[in-house]
Design a protein around this motif. Structure first.
Motif, short mmCIF file in Angstrom:
data_model
loop_
_atom_site.label_atom_id
_atom_site.label_comp_id
_atom_site.label_asym_id
_atom_site.label_seq_id
_atom_site.Cartn_x
_atom_site.Cartn_y
_atom_site.Cartn_z
N PRO A 16 -51.26 -1.13 6.70
CA PRO A 16 -50.85 -2.47 6.24
C PRO A 16 -50.87 -2.65 4.73
N TRP A 17 -51.32 -1.66 3.96
CA TRP A 17 -51.37 -1.84 2.51
C TRP A 17 -50.70 -0.69 1.76
N GLY A 18 -49.72 -0.05 2.35
CA GLY A 18 -49.02 1.03 1.69
C GLY A 18 -48.01 0.51 0.68
N SER A 19 -47.65 1.37 -0.29
CA SER A 19 -46.65 0.98 -1.28
C SER A 19 -46.03 2.23 -1.90
N MET A 20 -44.81 2.08 -2.41
CA MET A 20 -44.12 3.19 -3.06
C MET A 20 -42.99 2.65 -3.92
N LYS A 21 -42.68 3.39 -4.99
CA LYS A 21 -41.56 3.03 -5.88
C LYS A 21 -40.44 4.03 -5.69
N LEU A 22 -39.22 3.50 -5.64
CA LEU A 22 -38.02 4.34 -5.51
C LEU A 22 -37.03 3.94 -6.60
N ASP A 30 -39.52 -1.48 -5.36
CA ASP A 30 -40.92 -1.40 -4.95
C ASP A 30 -40.99 -1.76 -3.48
N LEU A 31 -41.45 -0.84 -2.66
CA LEU A 31 -41.65 -1.10 -1.23
C LEU A 31 -43.13 -1.35 -1.03
N VAL A 32 -43.46 -2.56 -0.61
CA VAL A 32 -44.86 -2.96 -0.49
C VAL A 32 -45.11 -3.48 0.91
N ALA A 133 -34.37 8.32 -5.28
CA ALA A 133 -35.39 9.22 -5.80
C ALA A 133 -36.75 8.50 -5.77
N ARG A 134 -37.76 9.25 -5.44
CA ARG A 134 -39.13 8.72 -5.42
C ARG A 134 -39.67 8.72 -6.84
N ILE A 135 -40.16 7.58 -7.30
CA ILE A 135 -40.72 7.52 -8.65
C ILE A 135 -42.21 7.85 -8.59
N ALA A 136 -42.99 7.04 -7.91
CA ALA A 136 -44.42 7.27 -7.83
C ALA A 136 -45.03 6.32 -6.83
N ASP A 137 -46.25 6.62 -6.47
CA ASP A 137 -47.04 5.68 -5.67
C ASP A 137 -47.82 4.82 -6.66
N PHE A 138 -48.11 3.61 -6.26
CA PHE A 138 -48.95 2.79 -7.16
C PHE A 138 -50.06 2.13 -6.41
#
Length: 138
Positions: A16-22, A30-32, A133-138
């Motif tokens: 329930p608290w995952g996130s990723m930047k594309l 930002d997928l949150v 493209a995947r940028i990073a996890d935050f």
């Protein structure tokens, strides 16, 4: 994006608290994951260039044609009946079957910036963007 990146994204989105930047065609996404306490579930919210702008949800509610590029690329299309089933039954009794069928066919289309399914989000991103493209996890 490679399959390993998609697998990592899916793994993060199972909590329930995952996130990723594309990076999608020049847009930073930002997928949150966020929890919805009223429905007791979680959903993925899509931030475009760090924002959730209500103006991006604007569209023609009859045809579903979005006014903004961000809407078409990243947001979930929601189609609902304009009239409730209870109202349709009342129209059927008052105006007849033909008028009730016309009203039953009328749909209201809008967009939402949250996704409940990772699979449908992935499918939508792949269909509407040429480079992801995947940028990073935050």
């Amino acid at each position: 994006m490679e399959q390993a990146d998609w697998d990592a994204l899916k793994e993060q989105m199972t909590s329930p608290w995952g996130s990723m930047k594309l990076k999608c065609d020049g847009f930073e996404i930002d997928l949150v994951q966020r929890t919805n306490p009223t429905k007791k579930n979680w959903e993925t919210t899509v931030y475009v260039d760090g924002y959730l702008k209500g103006i991006w949800l604007a569209c023609d509610h009859k045809t579903g044609e979005p006014e903004h590029e961000e809407t078409r690329r990243f947001y979930r299309k929601v189609t609902r009946a304009l009239y409730a089933k209870k109202d349709i039954e009342a129209y059927r009794k008052i105006f007849g079957k033909r008028e009730a069928t016309k009203r039953e066919a009328v749909k209201f289309i809008t967009y939402d910036w949250s996704w409940k399914s990772f699979t449908s989000l992935k499918k939508h991103l792949l269909a509407n963007n040429t480079s992801i493209a995947r940028i990073a996890d935050f």
